[in-house]
Design a protein around this motif. Structure first.
Motif, PDB file in Angstrom:
ATOM      1  N   ASN A 186      -8.118  20.618 -38.532  1.00 23.65           N
ATOM      2  CA  ASN A 186      -8.440  19.198 -38.565  1.00 23.65           C
ATOM      3  C   ASN A 186      -9.787  18.900 -39.218  1.00 23.65           C
ATOM      4  OD1 ASN A 186      -6.055  18.616 -37.155  1.00 23.65           O
ATOM      5  ND2 ASN A 186      -7.063  18.980 -35.178  1.00 23.65           N
ATOM      6  N   GLY A 187     -10.379  19.878 -39.871  1.00 25.73           N
ATOM      7  CA  GLY A 187     -11.700  19.666 -40.455  1.00 25.73           C
ATOM      8  C   GLY A 187     -11.706  19.602 -41.964  1.00 25.73           C
ATOM      9  N   LEU A 188     -10.539  19.364 -42.580  1.00 26.42           N
ATOM     10  CA  LEU A 188     -10.473  19.366 -44.038  1.00 26.42           C
ATOM     11  C   LEU A 188     -10.959  18.066 -44.657  1.00 26.42           C
ATOM     12  CD1 LEU A 188      -7.098  21.198 -44.741  1.00 26.42           C
ATOM     13  CD2 LEU A 188      -9.418  22.099 -44.934  1.00 26.42           C
ATOM     14  N   LYS A 189     -11.058  16.999 -43.880  1.00 26.73           N
ATOM     15  CA  LYS A 189     -11.467  15.726 -44.460  1.00 26.73           C
ATOM     16  C   LYS A 189     -12.879  15.807 -45.036  1.00 26.73           C
ATOM     17  CE  LYS A 189      -8.487  12.907 -41.501  1.00 26.73           C
ATOM     18  NZ  LYS A 189      -8.412  11.835 -40.477  1.00 26.73           N
ATOM     19  N   LEU A 190     -13.761  16.467 -44.325  1.00 29.03           N
ATOM     20  CA  LEU A 190     -15.124  16.604 -44.830  1.00 29.03           C
ATOM     21  C   LEU A 190     -15.187  17.580 -46.005  1.00 29.03           C
ATOM     22  CD1 LEU A 190     -17.648  15.159 -43.952  1.00 29.03           C
ATOM     23  CD2 LEU A 190     -18.350  17.198 -42.706  1.00 29.03           C
ATOM     24  N   VAL A 191     -14.246  18.513 -46.079  1.00 31.60           N
ATOM     25  CA  VAL A 191     -14.171  19.410 -47.229  1.00 31.60           C
ATOM     26  C   VAL A 191     -13.826  18.616 -48.484  1.00 31.60           C
ATOM     27  CG1 VAL A 191     -12.972  21.392 -48.224  1.00 31.60           C
ATOM     28  CG2 VAL A 191     -13.578  21.383 -45.803  1.00 31.60           C
ATOM     29  N   TYR A 192     -12.914  17.665 -48.356  1.00 27.72           N
ATOM     30  CA  TYR A 192     -12.576  16.806 -49.498  1.00 27.72           C
ATOM     31  C   TYR A 192     -13.796  16.013 -49.956  1.00 27.72           C
ATOM     32  CZ  TYR A 192      -7.608  17.782 -48.686  1.00 27.72           C
ATOM     33  OH  TYR A 192      -6.395  18.392 -48.547  1.00 27.72           O
ATOM     34  N   ILE A 245     -21.714  26.081 -59.562  1.00 31.44           N
ATOM     35  CA  ILE A 245     -21.211  27.189 -58.751  1.00 31.44           C
ATOM     36  C   ILE A 245     -20.903  26.715 -57.329  1.00 31.44           C
ATOM     37  CG2 ILE A 245     -21.748  29.478 -57.841  1.00 31.44           C
ATOM     38  CD1 ILE A 245     -23.551  29.911 -60.265  1.00 31.44           C
ATOM     39  N   ALA A 246     -21.766  25.840 -56.792  1.00 35.40           N
ATOM     40  CA  ALA A 246     -21.513  25.302 -55.450  1.00 35.40           C
ATOM     41  C   ALA A 246     -20.211  24.508 -55.426  1.00 35.40           C
ATOM     42  CB  ALA A 246     -22.684  24.419 -55.012  1.00 35.40           C
ATOM     43  N   LEU A 247     -19.933  23.770 -56.486  1.00 36.48           N
ATOM     44  CA  LEU A 247     -18.678  23.011 -56.552  1.00 36.48           C
ATOM     45  C   LEU A 247     -17.473  23.945 -56.536  1.00 36.48           C
ATOM     46  CD1 LEU A 247     -17.092  20.392 -56.939  1.00 36.48           C
ATOM     47  CD2 LEU A 247     -17.507  20.609 -59.405  1.00 36.48           C
ATOM     48  N   VAL A 248     -17.579  25.074 -57.202  1.00 37.59           N
ATOM     49  CA  VAL A 248     -16.481  26.045 -57.214  1.00 37.59           C
ATOM     50  C   VAL A 248     -16.176  26.529 -55.796  1.00 37.59           C
ATOM     51  CG1 VAL A 248     -15.775  28.339 -58.003  1.00 37.59           C
ATOM     52  CG2 VAL A 248     -16.920  26.770 -59.585  1.00 37.59           C
ATOM     53  N   TYR A 249     -17.215  26.851 -55.042  1.00 37.66           N
ATOM     54  CA  TYR A 249     -16.999  27.334 -53.671  1.00 37.66           C
ATOM     55  C   TYR A 249     -16.517  26.216 -52.752  1.00 37.66           C
ATOM     56  CZ  TYR A 249     -19.077  31.837 -54.797  1.00 37.66           C
ATOM     57  OH  TYR A 249     -19.326  33.075 -55.343  1.00 37.66           O
ATOM     58  N   ILE A 251     -14.449  23.896 -53.656  1.00 39.90           N
ATOM     59  CA  ILE A 251     -13.012  23.798 -53.948  1.00 39.90           C
ATOM     60  C   ILE A 251     -12.251  24.942 -53.283  1.00 39.90           C
ATOM     61  CG2 ILE A 251     -11.298  23.857 -55.800  1.00 39.90           C
ATOM     62  CD1 ILE A 251     -13.338  22.494 -57.602  1.00 39.90           C
ATOM     63  N   GLU A 252     -12.859  26.131 -53.284  1.00 39.80           N
ATOM     64  CA  GLU A 252     -12.181  27.282 -52.699  1.00 39.80           C
ATOM     65  C   GLU A 252     -12.077  27.193 -51.172  1.00 39.80           C
ATOM     66  OE1 GLU A 252     -13.954  30.869 -54.029  1.00 39.80           O
ATOM     67  OE2 GLU A 252     -13.243  30.672 -56.096  1.00 39.80           O
ATOM     68  N   LEU A 253     -12.847  26.316 -50.547  1.00 42.59           N
ATOM     69  CA  LEU A 253     -12.733  26.142 -49.098  1.00 42.59           C
ATOM     70  C   LEU A 253     -11.416  25.487 -48.696  1.00 42.59           C
ATOM     71  CD1 LEU A 253     -16.322  25.027 -47.999  1.00 42.59           C
ATOM     72  CD2 LEU A 253     -15.105  27.087 -47.266  1.00 42.59           C
ATOM     73  N   LEU A 254     -10.757  24.815 -49.617  1.00 44.21           N
ATOM     74  CA  LEU A 254      -9.480  24.160 -49.312  1.00 44.21           C
ATOM     75  C   LEU A 254      -8.405  25.208 -49.056  1.00 44.21           C
ATOM     76  CD1 LEU A 254      -9.350  21.189 -51.850  1.00 44.21           C
ATOM     77  CD2 LEU A 254      -9.523  21.043 -49.364  1.00 44.21           C
ATOM     78  N   GLN A 262     -16.762  32.099 -47.687  1.00 39.25           N
ATOM     79  CA  GLN A 262     -16.934  31.024 -48.659  1.00 39.25           C
ATOM     80  C   GLN A 262     -18.114  30.129 -48.290  1.00 39.25           C
ATOM     81  OE1 GLN A 262     -15.260  30.995 -51.431  1.00 39.25           O
ATOM     82  NE2 GLN A 262     -13.954  32.699 -50.826  1.00 39.25           N
ATOM     83  N   GLN A 263     -18.295  29.866 -47.006  1.00 41.61           N
ATOM     84  CA  GLN A 263     -19.423  29.046 -46.580  1.00 41.61           C
ATOM     85  C   GLN A 263     -20.753  29.750 -46.831  1.00 41.61           C
ATOM     86  OE1 GLN A 263     -18.594  28.135 -42.495  1.00 41.61           O
ATOM     87  NE2 GLN A 263     -17.134  26.505 -42.967  1.00 41.61           N
TER      88      GLN A 263
END
Length: 402
Positions: A186-192, A245-249, A251-254, A262-263
């Motif tokens: 349930n924590g993917l909203k903040l990942v987006y 590079i931070a943006l790449v990681y 995206i990979e958290l999804l 990854q974090q």
């Protein structure tokens, strides 16, 4: 963890499911501890040194940009300390004991997510305010600065309310309850939101890098001096690389089952991005600090003297002792010509509202207003001077032209 039967020792159970053929290692697994500590130490020392030099140079004339940089430095140190407290978690998730995931862990994550927005806001706004000081005579730069500051606020400050909504427990809910909810997916909203913020951050860093280039390219400077200025402002490219590079990681958290690894990679990139922003904002003042206080140290002067001692006087302008060879100027002797316009990089300004253009027949002086345009009350004067010689017994000639 919700499916673990009661009474089971969670410290003997991995927090994640390993890939096929991989055995969990809870004792001495592969870790990013060394990388995290090294990057945090190096980047923090680098940023704090530059920020300290900036405050020292501007101590008696601190402006809003300096206060923003001081706040950004304090927040960055705090954020880096939070990253280091989670260094034991910087391993693959199937190598982390399940008992490590507690309410304290989720509180630290919440503090990190809440703090990263203000850190980047103050550091990058300090850069824009620095541009506002350096290029104060250019109205276009002033407009770009305000656009950049508004964009910075819209990019980074929403992380504060969003983290309170999605990373904090509801009323009557504990941090452990929130942890179980997040572990259930349930924590993917903040990942987006992190992906959106990271994409905008890359665009903002590119904007910061490109904004001063047109002005710097039009400066009437020797090529070497122009390259020095471009190198000073070109440090922003390091921030661009870190944000990419931070943006790449992010995206990979999804949908990734190895979130701790990854974090950890993402945290290292964010630390680099935070500190590089401070370095970029402090670079001009640091260059001035080095020129005024370090270059004149006896050791540095002695080193410069030794480096120049073997060079030719005709080419370098330095004598065998390292002193500048200044020939005595006499009336009628050729004078060394200065560049058409020369701007010295200082802690407060590199652009001035007055410049001098040199022509073959004389000197034309142009004065410009605050907006960089030519002022109508400027004075333009051209003068030709001729030198004549005569013998003592010749009558004085009255032919002259002024």
């Amino acid at each position: 963890m919700a499916s673990v039967p009661p009474g089971v020792d969670l410290c003997k159970i991995p927090a994640g499911r390993p890939p096929a053929g991989v055995t969990p290692n809870l004792t001495n697994p592969e870790s990013l501890d060394a990388v995290t500590y090294s990057v945090c130490l190096i980047m923090t020392v680098w940023a704090v040194s530059f920020a300290t030099a900036r405050v020292y140079v501007n101590w008696h004339k601190l402006k809003l940009a300096d206060y923003f940089m001081i706040i950004a430095t304090i927040l960055t140190i705090t954020y880096t300390a939070l990253i280091l407290t989670l260094a034991p978690y910087n391993r693959h998730q199937w190598n982390v004991p399940a008992c490590w995931f507690t309410g304290k862990y989720i509180k630290t994550i919440y503090a990190q997510v809440t703090l990263v927005g203000p850190v980047l806001f103050f550091s990058k706004c300090a850069i824009f305010l620095m541009f506002r000081q350096l290029f104060e005579v250019h109205r276009s730069i002033q407009i770009c600065v305000w656009i950049g500051m508004v964009a910075t606020f819209l990019i980074y400050f929403p992380s504060i309310p969003l983290s309170a909504i999605f990373e904090a427990p509801r009323r009557g809910q504990s941090w452990e309850d929130l942890l179980r909810s997040l572990s259930a997916g349930n924590g993917l909203k903040l990942v987006y939101w992190g992906i959106v913020q990271g994409s905008c951050s890359v665009a903002l860093d590119l904007y910061i890098f490109v904004m001063p280039l047109p002005i710097l390219s039009r400066l009437h400077l020797p090529f070497a001096k122009k390259m020095q200025l471009l190198a000073v402002f070109g440090t922003a490219l390091i921030g661009v690389a870190a944000s990419v590079i931070a943006l790449v990681y992010r995206i990979e958290l999804l949908g990734n089952d190895d979130s701790t690894w990854q974090q950890a990679c993402l945290a290292v990139c964010v630390v680099a991005e935070n500190n590089v922003a401070i370095v970029v904002g402090s670079m001009p003042a640091f260059a001035n600090f080095m020129r005024l206080h370090v270059a004149e140290l006896p050791t540095i002067r002695s080193l410069r003297s030794k480096l120049w001692s073997g060079s030719s006087n005709d080419k370098s302008g330095f004598g065998s002792s390292g002193e500048v060879a200044n020939p005595v100027a006499t009336f009628g002797s050729p004078q060394p010509r200065k560049p058409a316009a020369y701007y010295e990089l200082t802690e407060s300004a590199i652009m001035r509202s007055q410049f001098t253009t040199v022509h073959e027949e004389g000197v034309v002086q142009k004065s410009t207003g605050q907006n960089g345009n030519e002022s109508g009350n400027g004075i333009v004067r051209t003068m030709d001077i001729f030198q004549q010689s005569r013998r003592r017994d010749e009558p004085q000639s009255t032919d002259h032209l002024v």
